[in-house]
Enzyme design. Structure first.
Site, PDB file in Angstrom:
ATOM      1  N   GLY A  11       0.825  -1.208   0.000  1.00  0.00           N
ATOM      2  CA  GLY A  11       0.000   0.000   0.000  1.00  0.00           C
ATOM      3  C   GLY A  11       0.861   1.260   0.000  1.00  0.00           C
ATOM      4  O   GLY A  11       2.084   1.202   0.110  1.00  0.00           O
ATOM      5  N   GLN A  12       0.198   2.389  -0.098  1.00  0.00           N
ATOM      6  CA  GLN A  12       0.915   3.679  -0.167  1.00  0.00           C
ATOM      7  C   GLN A  12       1.791   3.906   1.059  1.00  0.00           C
ATOM      8  O   GLN A  12       2.972   4.190   0.960  1.00  0.00           O
ATOM      9  CB  GLN A  12      -0.081   4.843  -0.181  1.00  0.00           C
ATOM     10  CG  GLN A  12      -0.973   4.963  -1.365  1.00  0.00           C
ATOM     11  CD  GLN A  12      -1.707   6.292  -1.327  1.00  0.00           C
ATOM     12  OE1 GLN A  12      -1.258   7.236  -1.978  1.00  0.00           O
ATOM     13  NE2 GLN A  12      -2.798   6.391  -0.599  1.00  0.00           N
ATOM     14  N   LEU A  13       1.179   3.802   2.242  1.00  0.00           N
ATOM     15  CA  LEU A  13       1.918   4.107   3.469  1.00  0.00           C
ATOM     16  C   LEU A  13       2.815   2.951   3.879  1.00  0.00           C
ATOM     17  O   LEU A  13       3.968   3.159   4.280  1.00  0.00           O
ATOM     18  CB  LEU A  13       0.932   4.439   4.596  1.00  0.00           C
ATOM     19  CG  LEU A  13       1.562   4.874   5.916  1.00  0.00           C
ATOM     20  CD1 LEU A  13       2.394   6.142   5.737  1.00  0.00           C
ATOM     21  CD2 LEU A  13       0.501   5.097   6.992  1.00  0.00           C
ATOM     22  N   ALA A  58      -5.669  -1.874   5.368  1.00  0.00           N
ATOM     23  CA  ALA A  58      -7.042  -1.460   5.687  1.00  0.00           C
ATOM     24  C   ALA A  58      -7.910  -1.617   4.459  1.00  0.00           C
ATOM     25  O   ALA A  58      -7.410  -1.655   3.327  1.00  0.00           O
ATOM     26  CB  ALA A  58      -7.068  -0.002   6.152  1.00  0.00           C
ATOM     27  N   TYR A  59      -9.198  -1.697   4.722  1.00  0.00           N
ATOM     28  CA  TYR A  59     -10.190  -1.579   3.647  1.00  0.00           C
ATOM     29  C   TYR A  59     -10.331  -0.075   3.431  1.00  0.00           C
ATOM     30  O   TYR A  59     -10.867   0.630   4.286  1.00  0.00           O
ATOM     31  CB  TYR A  59     -11.499  -2.217   4.095  1.00  0.00           C
ATOM     32  CG  TYR A  59     -12.583  -2.236   3.046  1.00  0.00           C
ATOM     33  CD1 TYR A  59     -12.958  -3.439   2.448  1.00  0.00           C
ATOM     34  CD2 TYR A  59     -13.245  -1.078   2.662  1.00  0.00           C
ATOM     35  CE1 TYR A  59     -13.973  -3.471   1.488  1.00  0.00           C
ATOM     36  CE2 TYR A  59     -14.251  -1.104   1.705  1.00  0.00           C
ATOM     37  CZ  TYR A  59     -14.602  -2.302   1.123  1.00  0.00           C
ATOM     38  OH  TYR A  59     -15.599  -2.335   0.187  1.00  0.00           O
ATOM     39  N   THR A  60      -9.816   0.433   2.306  1.00  0.00           N
ATOM     40  CA  THR A  60      -9.740   1.885   2.120  1.00  0.00           C
ATOM     41  C   THR A  60     -10.675   2.419   1.029  1.00  0.00           C
ATOM     42  O   THR A  60     -10.612   3.604   0.703  1.00  0.00           O
ATOM     43  CB  THR A  60      -8.287   2.320   1.804  1.00  0.00           C
ATOM     44  OG1 THR A  60      -7.820   1.556   0.686  1.00  0.00           O
ATOM     45  CG2 THR A  60      -7.362   2.124   2.974  1.00  0.00           C
ATOM     46  N   TYR A 124     -16.969   3.327   6.285  1.00  0.00           N
ATOM     47  CA  TYR A 124     -15.507   3.286   6.427  1.00  0.00           C
ATOM     48  C   TYR A 124     -15.095   4.027   7.697  1.00  0.00           C
ATOM     49  O   TYR A 124     -14.299   3.522   8.499  1.00  0.00           O
ATOM     50  CB  TYR A 124     -14.850   3.918   5.190  1.00  0.00           C
ATOM     51  CG  TYR A 124     -13.386   4.253   5.365  1.00  0.00           C
ATOM     52  CD1 TYR A 124     -12.400   3.281   5.222  1.00  0.00           C
ATOM     53  CD2 TYR A 124     -12.978   5.555   5.670  1.00  0.00           C
ATOM     54  CE1 TYR A 124     -11.049   3.602   5.388  1.00  0.00           C
ATOM     55  CE2 TYR A 124     -11.645   5.885   5.831  1.00  0.00           C
ATOM     56  CZ  TYR A 124     -10.681   4.906   5.688  1.00  0.00           C
ATOM     57  OH  TYR A 124      -9.355   5.225   5.852  1.00  0.00           O
ATOM     58  N   LYS A 128     -13.178   2.576  10.973  1.00  0.00           N
ATOM     59  CA  LYS A 128     -11.857   3.042  11.419  1.00  0.00           C
ATOM     60  C   LYS A 128     -11.902   3.395  12.908  1.00  0.00           C
ATOM     61  O   LYS A 128     -10.941   3.142  13.634  1.00  0.00           O
ATOM     62  CB  LYS A 128     -11.388   4.241  10.587  1.00  0.00           C
ATOM     63  CG  LYS A 128     -11.051   3.914   9.144  1.00  0.00           C
ATOM     64  CD  LYS A 128      -9.941   2.878   8.984  1.00  0.00           C
ATOM     65  CE  LYS A 128      -8.575   3.376   9.375  1.00  0.00           C
ATOM     66  NZ  LYS A 128      -7.537   2.310   9.154  1.00  0.00           N
TER      67      LYS A 128
HETATM   68  N1  NAP Z   1      -5.459   7.008   1.868  1.00  0.00           N
HETATM   69  C1  NAP Z   1      -5.861   7.998   2.661  1.00  0.00           C
HETATM   70  O1  NAP Z   1      -6.181   9.093   2.195  1.00  0.00           O
HETATM   71  C2  NAP Z   1      -5.906   7.802   4.148  1.00  0.00           C
HETATM   72  C3  NAP Z   1      -6.266   8.871   4.973  1.00  0.00           C
HETATM   73  C4  NAP Z   1      -6.295   8.681   6.349  1.00  0.00           C
HETATM   74  C5  NAP Z   1      -5.965   7.453   6.885  1.00  0.00           C
HETATM   75  N2  NAP Z   1      -5.654   6.422   6.057  1.00  0.00           N
HETATM   76  C6  NAP Z   1      -5.311   5.141   6.658  1.00  0.00           C
HETATM   77  O2  NAP Z   1      -3.930   4.947   6.431  1.00  0.00           O
HETATM   78  C7  NAP Z   1      -3.646   3.554   6.308  1.00  0.00           C
HETATM   79  C8  NAP Z   1      -2.865   3.297   5.041  1.00  0.00           C
HETATM   80  O3  NAP Z   1      -3.641   3.733   3.937  1.00  0.00           O
HETATM   81  P1  NAP Z   1      -3.069   3.706   2.458  1.00  0.00           P
HETATM   82  O4  NAP Z   1      -3.468   4.983   1.818  1.00  0.00           O
HETATM   83  O5  NAP Z   1      -1.637   3.285   2.460  1.00  0.00           O
HETATM   84  O6  NAP Z   1      -3.976   2.563   1.850  1.00  0.00           O
HETATM   85  P2  NAP Z   1      -3.748   1.652   0.564  1.00  0.00           P
HETATM   86  O7  NAP Z   1      -2.720   2.215  -0.331  1.00  0.00           O
HETATM   87  O8  NAP Z   1      -5.128   1.397   0.052  1.00  0.00           O
HETATM   88  O9  NAP Z   1      -3.161   0.330   1.194  1.00  0.00           O
HETATM   89  C9  NAP Z   1      -3.956  -0.502   1.977  1.00  0.00           C
HETATM   90  C10 NAP Z   1      -3.291  -1.850   2.020  1.00  0.00           C
HETATM   91  O10 NAP Z   1      -4.158  -2.723   2.740  1.00  0.00           O
HETATM   92  C11 NAP Z   1      -4.097  -3.969   2.112  1.00  0.00           C
HETATM   93  N3  NAP Z   1      -5.289  -4.771   2.361  1.00  0.00           N
HETATM   94  C12 NAP Z   1      -6.570  -4.485   2.058  1.00  0.00           C
HETATM   95  N4  NAP Z   1      -7.353  -5.528   2.369  1.00  0.00           N
HETATM   96  C13 NAP Z   1      -6.538  -6.483   2.886  1.00  0.00           C
HETATM   97  C14 NAP Z   1      -6.745  -7.791   3.367  1.00  0.00           C
HETATM   98  N5  NAP Z   1      -7.956  -8.355   3.355  1.00  0.00           N
HETATM   99  N6  NAP Z   1      -5.680  -8.476   3.831  1.00  0.00           N
HETATM  100  C15 NAP Z   1      -4.451  -7.933   3.823  1.00  0.00           C
HETATM  101  N7  NAP Z   1      -4.178  -6.711   3.354  1.00  0.00           N
HETATM  102  C16 NAP Z   1      -5.221  -5.996   2.892  1.00  0.00           C
HETATM  103  C17 NAP Z   1      -4.008  -3.638   0.630  1.00  0.00           C
HETATM  104  O11 NAP Z   1      -3.519  -4.775  -0.033  1.00  0.00           O
HETATM  105  P3  NAP Z   1      -3.452  -4.872  -1.630  1.00  0.00           P
HETATM  106  O12 NAP Z   1      -2.195  -4.113  -1.963  1.00  0.00           O
HETATM  107  O13 NAP Z   1      -3.368  -6.317  -1.895  1.00  0.00           O
HETATM  108  O14 NAP Z   1      -4.711  -4.218  -2.135  1.00  0.00           O
HETATM  109  C18 NAP Z   1      -3.045  -2.463   0.648  1.00  0.00           C
HETATM  110  O15 NAP Z   1      -1.716  -2.886   0.557  1.00  0.00           O
HETATM  111  C19 NAP Z   1      -5.000   2.858   6.379  1.00  0.00           C
HETATM  112  O16 NAP Z   1      -5.238   2.447   7.696  1.00  0.00           O
HETATM  113  C20 NAP Z   1      -5.991   3.953   6.023  1.00  0.00           C
HETATM  114  O17 NAP Z   1      -7.256   3.709   6.596  1.00  0.00           O
HETATM  115  C21 NAP Z   1      -5.592   6.572   4.710  1.00  0.00           C
END
Ligand code: NAP
Length: 282
Positions: A11-13, A58-60, A124, A128
Site C-alpha cells: 500500500g501507499q503508506l 485497511a479496507y480503504t 468506512y 476506522k
Molecule cells: N489514503 C488515505 O487518504 C488515508 C487517509 C487517512 C488514513 N488512512 C489510513 O492509512 C492507512 C494506510 O492507507 P493507504 O493509503 O496506504 O492505503 P492503501 O494504499 O489502500 O493500502 C492498503 C493496504 O491494505 C491492504 N489490504 C486491504 N485488504 C486487505 C486484506 N484483506 N488483507 C491484507 N491486506 C489488505 C491492501 O492490499 P493490496 O495491496 O493487496 O490491495 C493495501 O496494501 C490505512 O489504515 C488507512 O485507513 C488513509
C-alpha cells in the site's frame, strides 16, 4: 533483533514505511496474510514473532464500503482485534493507522485534537473508529490518525494521481470546495511514525502535514506546480454526490506529535511540491 512487521506492504503508506525502516522491518502482503481470514492472524503473528506490528493494511475503498459493510468491518475492526490479541500474547506493541474521517460534520474551523469528540459519518469512518477501539485493547498501542494520503507514484489511486490522470484528458475539472483538511505526503507521515516508535510513543497521536486546504485549492496547486493548464471549478460536496459522507472540517491538531518528537511537520504545499518533483512516473 526481531523485525517490525508492517502489514499493507504494497500500500501507499506501508511501502513507504518499509523503505524508511529498511532492514529493521518485514513487510507482509495480502497474499501472505489475508486479514479477511481472521483465524489466520494470530497464528501468523505468533510464527513471525515480530518486535512490533504496524498495521498499514485497511479496507480503504471509502465509497464502496457503503455497500460492503461486512468486509469493511472485518478488515478495519475485527482483524485489528485479532492483531491486538496476538500482540498481547507476544507482549509487543501494536501501531494502528487511523483516519481524520472519525470526525463529524463540524462546521467550525478549529483543528481537531486527540481529545475532541468523534462521530464518524460513513461505514468506512465508523469501521476506522472501531479499529482504534480494537487497537486500544493492545496493552502497548499507538494509534496514529492521518489524512488525505498520497505517495508512491502513478500506480496508486490517490487524489494527486487522480488529478494528474484526469488532466491528461480534460481541460476543465469540477472539484469539491467545501471540505477542509490537510492532504499529507506518505513520506512525511512515515517519517513521523518512525520518530514516534523510536521515541516509544503510545496512545493516540494526530499526524499530518501542516496547514489546511480544500480539495479545490489542493487541485489548483497541483496543476500550478505541475505546469498543467486546467481550469478547476468549485462544486459542493452535495453536487459531487459521493456515496459516502465526508467530514466538512477535519484538520488535525498535531501539537501532541510535535511535543513528543520535536520534529517540524512540513506544510502541505512544501510536501506536494516535493512529491511532484520526486514521484515515480509509473
Ligand atoms: N489514503 C488515505 O487518504 C488515508 C487517509 C487517512 C488514513 N488512512 C489510513 O492509512 C492507512 C494506510 O492507507 P493507504 O493509503 O496506504 O492505503 P492503501 O494504499 O489502500 O493500502 C492498503 C493496504 O491494505 C491492504 N489490504 C486491504 N485488504 C486487505 C486484506 N484483506 N488483507 C491484507 N491486506 C489488505 C491492501 O492490499 P493490496 O495491496 O493487496 O490491495 C493495501 O496494501 C490505512 O489504515 C488507512 O485507513 C488513509
Amino acid at each position: 533483533m526481531n523485525p517490525i512487521l508492517v502489514t499493507g506492504a504494497l500500500g501507499q503508506l506501508g511501502s513507504e514505511l518499509l523503505a524508511q525502516l529498511g532492514g529493521r522491518a518485514l513487510g507482509i502482503t495480502r497474499a501472505e496474510l489475508d486479514l479477511a481470514n481472521l483465524d489466520s492472524i494470530g497464528p501468523t503473528l505468533r510464527r513471525l514473532h515480530p518486535a512490533m506490528v504496524i498495521n498499514c493494511a485497511a479496507y480503504t475503498a471509502v465509497d464502496q464500503a457503503e455497500a460492503d459493510r461486512e468486509t469493511c468491518f472485518r478488515i478495519n475492526q475485527h482483524a485489528v482485534e485479532a492483531m491486538a490479541n496476538a500482540c498481547n500474547q507476544l507482549k509487543v506493541p501494536l501501531v494502528q493507522v487511523s483516519s481524520d474521517y472519525v470526525f463529524d460534520a463540524y462546521r467550525g474551523c478549529q483543528p481537531r485534537t486527540e481529545t475532541d469528540a468523534v462521530e464518524p459519518l460513513g461505514i468506512y469512518a465508523q469501521s476506522k473508529l472501531q479499529g482504534e477501539i480494537a487497537a486500544a485493547h493492545a496493552d502497548r498501542h499507538l494509534i496514529v490518525r492521518t489524512c488525505g494520503l498520497y505517495g508512491g507514484g502513478a500506480r496508486f489511486r490517490n487524489f494527486v494521481e487522480t488529478m494528474l490522470r484526469l488532466s491528461d484528458i480534460h481541460s476543465e475539472l469540477k472539484v469539491v470546495n467545501d471540505q477542509c483538511c490537510t492532504p499529507s505526503y506518505c513520506r512525511d507521515v512515515a517519517a513521523g511514525i518512525v520518530h514516534l516508535i523510536d521515541g516509544n510513543a503510545e496512545g493516540l497521536v494526530h499526524l499530518t502535514n501542516s496547514g489546511s486546504t480544500t480539495w479545490h485549492e489542493f487541485a489548483e496547486t497541483i496543476f500550478a506546480i505541475a505546469g498543467r493548464n486546467v481550469s478547476v471549478l468549485p462544486i459542493t460536496t452535495e453536487e459531487f454526490g459521493a456515496a459516502a459522507p465526508r467530514p466538512s472540517y477535519s484538520v488535525l491538531d498535531c501539537q501532541r506529535f510535535q511535543d513528543l518528537t520535536a520534529t517540524p511537520l512540513p506544510s502541505w504545499k512544501d510536501a506536494l511540491a516535493r512529491y511532484l518533483a520526486e514521484r515515480p512516473a509509473t
